[in-house]
Design a protein around this motif. Structure first.
Motif, PDB file in Angstrom:
ATOM      1  N   LYS A   1       0.814  -1.214   0.000  1.00 34.13           N
ATOM      2  CA  LYS A   1       0.000   0.000   0.000  1.00 34.13           C
ATOM      3  C   LYS A   1       0.855   1.275   0.000  1.00 34.13           C
ATOM      4  O   LYS A   1       0.309   2.389   0.029  1.00 34.13           O
ATOM      5  N   SER A   2       2.173   1.121  -0.009  1.00 32.82           N
ATOM      6  CA  SER A   2       3.043   2.302   0.031  1.00 32.82           C
ATOM      7  C   SER A   2       2.862   3.142  -1.242  1.00 32.82           C
ATOM      8  O   SER A   2       2.563   2.626  -2.311  1.00 32.82           O
ATOM      9  N   ARG A   3       3.089   4.429  -1.114  1.00 34.13           N
ATOM     10  CA  ARG A   3       2.827   5.350  -2.217  1.00 34.13           C
ATOM     11  C   ARG A   3       3.973   5.400  -3.225  1.00 34.13           C
ATOM     12  O   ARG A   3       3.763   5.758  -4.381  1.00 34.13           O
ATOM     13  N   SER A   4       5.176   5.076  -2.790  1.00 35.32           N
ATOM     14  CA  SER A   4       6.325   5.133  -3.702  1.00 35.32           C
ATOM     15  C   SER A   4       6.967   3.759  -3.841  1.00 35.32           C
ATOM     16  O   SER A   4       7.246   3.097  -2.847  1.00 35.32           O
ATOM     17  N   ASN A   5       7.142   3.340  -5.080  1.00 36.30           N
ATOM     18  CA  ASN A   5       7.789   2.058  -5.403  1.00 36.30           C
ATOM     19  C   ASN A   5       7.216   0.868  -4.626  1.00 36.30           C
ATOM     20  O   ASN A   5       7.953   0.122  -3.996  1.00 36.30           O
ATOM     21  N   PRO A   6       5.901   0.675  -4.668  1.00 39.96           N
ATOM     22  CA  PRO A   6       5.308  -0.441  -3.904  1.00 39.96           C
ATOM     23  C   PRO A   6       5.804  -1.807  -4.358  1.00 39.96           C
ATOM     24  O   PRO A   6       5.970  -2.705  -3.532  1.00 39.96           O
ATOM     25  N   VAL A   7       6.069  -1.965  -5.666  1.00 39.16           N
ATOM     26  CA  VAL A   7       6.532  -3.254  -6.171  1.00 39.16           C
ATOM     27  C   VAL A   7       7.909  -3.593  -5.612  1.00 39.16           C
ATOM     28  O   VAL A   7       8.161  -4.698  -5.123  1.00 39.16           O
ATOM     29  N   VAL A   8       8.824  -2.615  -5.673  1.00 38.47           N
ATOM     30  CA  VAL A   8      10.197  -2.834  -5.196  1.00 38.47           C
ATOM     31  C   VAL A   8      10.206  -3.141  -3.704  1.00 38.47           C
ATOM     32  O   VAL A   8      10.837  -4.107  -3.245  1.00 38.47           O
ATOM     33  N   TYR A   9       9.499  -2.316  -2.919  1.00 41.11           N
ATOM     34  CA  TYR A   9       9.486  -2.508  -1.472  1.00 41.11           C
ATOM     35  C   TYR A   9       8.821  -3.841  -1.090  1.00 41.11           C
ATOM     36  O   TYR A   9       9.264  -4.521  -0.154  1.00 41.11           O
ATOM     37  N   THR A  10       7.777  -4.178  -1.808  1.00 38.60           N
ATOM     38  CA  THR A  10       7.078  -5.428  -1.493  1.00 38.60           C
ATOM     39  C   THR A  10       7.945  -6.641  -1.808  1.00 38.60           C
ATOM     40  O   THR A  10       7.951  -7.621  -1.062  1.00 38.60           O
ATOM     41  N   ILE A  11       8.687  -6.592  -2.914  1.00 34.49           N
ATOM     42  CA  ILE A  11       9.580  -7.706  -3.258  1.00 34.49           C
ATOM     43  C   ILE A  11      10.674  -7.860  -2.199  1.00 34.49           C
ATOM     44  O   ILE A  11      10.997  -8.976  -1.770  1.00 34.49           O
TER      45      ILE A  11
END
Length: 515
Positions: free
Chosen positions: A243-253
């Motif tokens: 749910k983060s607003r910046s780079n959700p894909v990168v942070y989630t991985i």
């Protein structure tokens, strides 16, 4: 062969889930749920006792899932009413299994005139009840958003339905509820499928319990509370990252990789310090993950987390159990279950061959046992014509005790445990032999840490090597000691140490026969 298909399904789900997450192509999410459910079906059916009908029943559930998946692709049938009607009608085909039960341990599974037939439908009905209840409460209380009350209702009905599932079908009841929920989710929005995966995760939890002979999980143990909290917080953490607003894909991985590391550590840390992790901590991790999936019903990585946690469990858990230990211990137990040949056939003096004799010990609860071996023990055995006066003297070097882990073994040798510097040997002596129904019982004393206790030991003559002049008979036996009686302190590992052994005897050729 079927188990390998299950592994292939899990690996396929991992890759499809990652692809769906990165590309944001949500159309294949239902496909990942279907493949994941088929994998769970394969693993669940491995725990049943052999029955020629099991393959047909297993195929039925795979067809059941596939039927609802493909029918739900047709927009005309994608309605709530049709999903409920089709699930209850297709569930009735379970009556064709007949009156003869399927067996899993002490659980009898019978579909004929049984509530089990309706569990898939109860599962499908469950989130409609959650929706209705949440809407009813929201109407009177007036929430700004119905999301929170939806989550609460899902969790409430999850617990209530789990009780129903367990009451009517034990672990298999969770599976049936999950099948109904998954099938129904194909007709609805994806977010409500997480509760279905939670039920399937509970059914696989019992598969692991069966595989590693665990009867129950103690939730009050610190390591199990840790596993439970890590499971819940893992889902929560990934949900927040997504749910983060910046780079959700990168942070989630990155968060997903951290999740996998935590899960692996929970399992493998048992090889270093059993009270910090192990099989039951992993099972609590699964339970916590299931609760997390229900609590966050819009969590979009549910299939990825589910399939990954199972793959890691099936891959790493076997490494926490030493294969060589199991093989040799099983061979000794096979000797122990053989026919007693009678000690009167080997009257004479012997020494214990320390190169081939072995002792295997275990302590703790099932699934979290500390296991080990003791080698190079030695001594003398005098089998007399008057069997009851036969003598045994066994010396066990403490330094030859091994749990297949250097760090743990070093700790065991310390003053807090076996204190090997002060007490380098354990000694067992017996001067009385009593015949029993299946063998003999030694009446003797066991000395450990300078404390002697009366310990009965069961033995039998399992083999006589008539073709060798240097290697003689083989004795097998078993017993147990309470380590607390020898001055050790409680530490959560278990008080009673069970052991089985194989003793290879070598005749003392220059000594007279036993008198």
């Amino acid at each position: 062969m079927e188990v390998y298909i299950g592994y292939v399904c899990l690996i396929t789900v991992v890759f499809l889930s990652i692809y769906s997450f990165v590309t944001r192509k949500e159309k294949i999410k239902d496909l990942t749920k279907l493949i994941l459910s088929i994998a769970v079906t394969i693993f669940v059916f491995k725990v049943f006792k052999s029955d020629s009908r099991l393959l047909h029943l297993e195929l039925f559930f795979i067809v059941f899932l596939s039927f609802h998946y493909f029918i739900s692709r047709i927009s005309y049938f994608r309605t709530h009413l049709f999903s409920l009607l089709s699930i209850i009608i297709s569930s009735l085909f379970l009556l064709m299994a007949g009156e003869k039960p399927f067996y899993f341990q002490n659980i009898s599974i019978v579909f004929y005139f049984s509530w089990l037939v309706f569990l898939p439908f109860i599962g499908a009905l469950m989130w409609y009840l959650s929706d209705i209840t949440a809407g009813f409460v929201s109407q009177f209380v007036g929430f700004e958003s119905s999301k929170s009350i939806d989550q609460v209702m899902f969790l409430f009905f999850f617990g209530f339905t789990a009780m129903i599932a367990s009451f009517f079908g034990g672990f298999f009841g969770f599976f049936l509820i999950g099948i109904g929920l998954i099938s129904s989710s194909f007709y609805r929005k994806d977010k409500v499928s997480n509760i279905a995966l939670a039920f399937l995760m509970l059914s696989v939890l019992f598969v692991f319990m069966h595989q590693f002979s665990i009867e129950n999980i103690g939730l009050i143990k610190a390591k199990n509370i840790m596993g439970l909290c890590l499971g819940i917080s893992g889902v929560w953490f990934l949900h927040i990252l997504y749910k983060s607003r910046s780079n959700p894909v990168v942070y989630t991985i990155i968060g997903y990789l951290f999740y996998l590391i935590c899960l692996s550590v929970v399992i493998l840390i048992a090889t270093q310090k059993n009270e910090f992790g192990g099989i039951d901590a992993y099972l609590c991790f699964l339970l916590g993950t299931a609760i997390g999936l229900v609590s966050f019903n819009d969590f979009l990585l549910s299939s990825l987390v589910f399939s990954s946690s199972l793959l890691i469990g099936f891959t790493l858990l076997p490494f926490t159990i030493d294969a060589d230990f199991k093989l040799k211990k099983n061979q000794t137990e096979k000797l122990l279950s053989s026919k007693n040949l009678g000690l009167e056939k080997i009257i004479g003096n012997y020494e214990i061959d320390k190169e081939t004799s072995e002792l295997f010990f275990e302590l703790g609860e099932k699934g979290t046992k500390t296991k080990g071996t003791i080698t190079n023990f030695y001594g003398q055995v005098n089998i007399k014509k008057e069997l009851s006066s036969s003598t045994f003297e066994v010396f066990i070097p403490v330094s030859k005790l091994s749990t297949n882990n250097d760090a743990r073994d070093e700790e065991l040798m310390s003053e807090d445990w076996l204190n090997s510097n002060k007490y380098p040997k354990m000694v067992y002596t017996s001067k009385e032999l009593v015949q029993t129904k299946d063998g003999y019982e030694l009446k003797g004393k066991f000395n450990m840490l300078g404390v002697s206790q009366n310990i009965p030991v069961f033995i039998k003559l399992s083999s006589i090597d008539k073709n060798s002049s240097s290697i003689g008979p083989i004795l097998s036996g078993k017993s147990s000691i309470n380590r607390m009686n020898h001055g050790m302190e409680q530490d959560g590992e278990g008080d009673v140490v069970d052991f089985v052994f194989k003793i290879q005897l070598k005749p003392i050729t220059d000594s007279p026969q036993g008198k």
